[in-house]
Scaffold this active site. Structure first.
Site, PDB file in Angstrom:
ATOM      1  N   TYR A 158       0.843  -1.205   0.000  1.00 36.57           N
ATOM      2  CA  TYR A 158       0.000   0.000   0.000  1.00 36.57           C
ATOM      3  C   TYR A 158       0.882   1.260   0.000  1.00 36.57           C
ATOM      4  O   TYR A 158       0.511   2.301  -0.533  1.00 36.57           O
ATOM      5  CB  TYR A 158      -0.971  -0.021   1.179  1.00 36.57           C
ATOM      6  CG  TYR A 158      -2.171   0.887   0.992  1.00 36.57           C
ATOM      7  CD1 TYR A 158      -3.052   0.714  -0.068  1.00 36.57           C
ATOM      8  CD2 TYR A 158      -2.429   1.922   1.886  1.00 36.57           C
ATOM      9  CE1 TYR A 158      -4.148   1.544  -0.238  1.00 36.57           C
ATOM     10  CE2 TYR A 158      -3.521   2.763   1.744  1.00 36.57           C
ATOM     11  CZ  TYR A 158      -4.377   2.568   0.668  1.00 36.57           C
ATOM     12  OH  TYR A 158      -5.466   3.397   0.502  1.00 36.57           O
ATOM     13  N   LYS A 165      -3.185   8.369   3.023  1.00 37.24           N
ATOM     14  CA  LYS A 165      -4.377   8.176   3.862  1.00 37.24           C
ATOM     15  C   LYS A 165      -4.141   8.660   5.288  1.00 37.24           C
ATOM     16  O   LYS A 165      -5.081   9.150   5.939  1.00 37.24           O
ATOM     17  CB  LYS A 165      -4.817   6.711   3.850  1.00 37.24           C
ATOM     18  CG  LYS A 165      -5.361   6.209   2.510  1.00 37.24           C
ATOM     19  CD  LYS A 165      -6.584   6.980   2.009  1.00 37.24           C
ATOM     20  CE  LYS A 165      -7.292   6.238   0.871  1.00 37.24           C
ATOM     21  NZ  LYS A 165      -8.371   7.037   0.274  1.00 37.24           N
TER      22      LYS A 165
HETATM   23  O1  0WE Z   1      -7.016   2.991  -1.608  1.00 41.06           O
HETATM   24  C1  0WE Z   1      -7.115   1.972  -2.263  1.00 41.06           C
HETATM   25  C2  0WE Z   1      -6.773   1.967  -3.742  1.00 41.06           C
HETATM   26  C3  0WE Z   1      -5.974   3.136  -4.138  1.00 41.06           C
HETATM   27  C4  0WE Z   1      -5.335   3.112  -5.502  1.00 41.06           C
HETATM   28  C5  0WE Z   1      -5.356   2.060  -6.385  1.00 41.06           C
HETATM   29  C6  0WE Z   1      -4.711   2.170  -7.611  1.00 41.06           C
HETATM   30  C7  0WE Z   1      -4.641   1.039  -8.603  1.00 41.06           C
HETATM   31  C8  0WE Z   1      -4.393   1.507 -10.019  1.00 41.06           C
HETATM   32  C9  0WE Z   1      -4.669   4.256  -5.840  1.00 41.06           C
HETATM   33  N1  0WE Z   1      -4.028   4.381  -7.023  1.00 41.06           N
HETATM   34  C10 0WE Z   1      -4.049   3.362  -7.896  1.00 41.06           C
HETATM   35  N2  0WE Z   1      -3.377   3.548  -9.078  1.00 41.06           N
HETATM   36  C11 0WE Z   1      -3.458   2.660 -10.109  1.00 41.06           C
HETATM   37  O2  0WE Z   1      -2.784   2.843 -11.143  1.00 41.06           O
HETATM   38  N3  0WE Z   1      -7.489   0.829  -1.646  1.00 41.06           N
HETATM   39  C12 0WE Z   1      -7.785   0.829  -0.221  1.00 41.06           C
HETATM   40  C13 0WE Z   1      -7.557  -0.476  -2.341  1.00 41.06           C
HETATM   41  C14 0WE Z   1      -6.235  -1.137  -2.156  1.00 41.06           C
HETATM   42  O3  0WE Z   1      -5.171  -0.736  -2.871  1.00 41.06           O
HETATM   43  C15 0WE Z   1      -4.084  -1.468  -2.436  1.00 41.06           C
HETATM   44  C16 0WE Z   1      -4.493  -2.336  -1.422  1.00 41.06           C
HETATM   45  C17 0WE Z   1      -5.872  -2.121  -1.228  1.00 41.06           C
HETATM   46  C18 0WE Z   1      -6.759  -2.796  -0.230  1.00 41.06           C
HETATM   47  C19 0WE Z   1      -2.755  -1.419  -2.850  1.00 41.06           C
HETATM   48  C20 0WE Z   1      -1.840  -2.269  -2.256  1.00 41.06           C
HETATM   49  C21 0WE Z   1      -2.238  -3.125  -1.237  1.00 41.06           C
HETATM   50  C22 0WE Z   1      -3.561  -3.182  -0.815  1.00 41.06           C
END
Ligand code: 0WE
Length: 258
Positions: A158, A165
């Site tokens: 993450y 966050k």
């Molecule tokens: O906040 C999120 C997702 C945020 C996110 C996801 C992406 C994927 C595609 C932000 N930027 C991007 N950029 C991209 O190009 N989450 C809480 C979901 C999430 O994302 C992770 C998680 C989880 C759960 C990333 C790594 C590990 C766990």
């Protein structure tokens, strides 16, 4: 009863029918809110068409482009809200982005540019939109943003989003402190992992979801509808005494030791 009739609600962050923002928009609509929807503009207008078709059944009275990296677009969006609605009661912030390279590998290798992008889109955008919403929330209001456990725990991969966050949750407290005197409440929902467009682009998300299904007290993940119901509550008068908080909607996962 949860009643949002007569309230004007702006919802950001709908990309498709799996978006958490879509779950929130549906529950706000069900509670009687008047909806405005923003979408991420692109040159071809593909996103605009896709999101417009999706939200049509919710009868939004505003449908506006809002790329938070474009100051002009934000200015125009809030001028339109002022013109068409006169006032705003609810702002839903469901925006986050980090470069894909920064969501895997060594956190210590995060570039200055990658760090800046993640915090600009995912963290500063809340401050920016709250600042634009403040003068329109003349009868008080409720601002809700989405966060994730990676803000307070080191969740594998993450990485820079966890820092974004953490900054977002601190921003919720500073905004709540400032805006409380105008009866504007600011809260975050920390949602457990859900399969969405954003999370599906992340390697290992299915393993994380299976882990939550084994460990969380409720032995399952949460749905967009459950996050939507919590958001509707936070936006309602039932939550009139709640501001500056992070509410976990995660099937209880956060309390567990492993
Ligand atoms: O906040 C999120 C997702 C945020 C996110 C996801 C992406 C994927 C595609 C932000 N930027 C991007 N950029 C991209 O190009 N989450 C809480 C979901 C999430 O994302 C992770 C998680 C989880 C759960 C990333 C790594 C590990 C766990």
């Amino acid at each position: 009863m949860l009643d949002l009739t007569g309230k004007n609600a702006l919802v950001t962050g709908i990309a498709n029918n799996r978006s958490i923002a879509w779950g929130i928009a549906q529950q706000l609509h069900k509670a009687g809110a008047n909806l405005g929807i923003t979408y991420l503009s692109d040159e071809k207008g593909k996103m605009e068409k896709k999101v417009a078709e999706l939200v049509e059944p919710l009868n939004p009275t505003l449908f506006l482009p809002c790329n938070v990296q474009n100051d002009e677009e934000i200015k125009t969006a809030f001028e339109t809200i002022q013109d068409k609605w006169g006032s705003l009661d609810i702002l839903i912030h469901c925006l986050a982005f980090a470069k894909k390279d920064d969501l895997s590998g060594d956190f210590s290798q995060t570039s200055r540019e990658g760090f800046r992008t993640a915090l600009e889109v995912s963290t500063y955008s809340l401050v920016q939109l709250a600042g634009a919403a403040k003068p329109l929330m003349t009868a008080g209001g409720s601002i809700v943003t989405l966060t994730y456990l990676g803000s307070i725990r080191a969740i594998p991969n993450y990485n820079v989003m966890g820092v974004a966050k953490a900054g977002l949750e601190a921003s919720v407290r500073y905004l709540a402190s400032e805006l409380g005197s105008a009866n504007i409440r600011v809260n975050a929902i920390s949602a457990g992992p859900i399969r969405t467009l954003a999370s599906s682009a992340v390697g290992g998300i299915l393993d994380m979801i299976h882990h939550v299904e084994e460990v969380a007290p409720l032995r399952r993940t949460v749905t967009q509808t459950e996050v939507g119901n919590a958001a509707a509550f936070l936006c309602s008068d039932l939550a009139s005494g709640i501001t500056g908080q992070v509410l976990y909607v995660d099937a209880g996962y956060e309390i567990m030791g492993m």
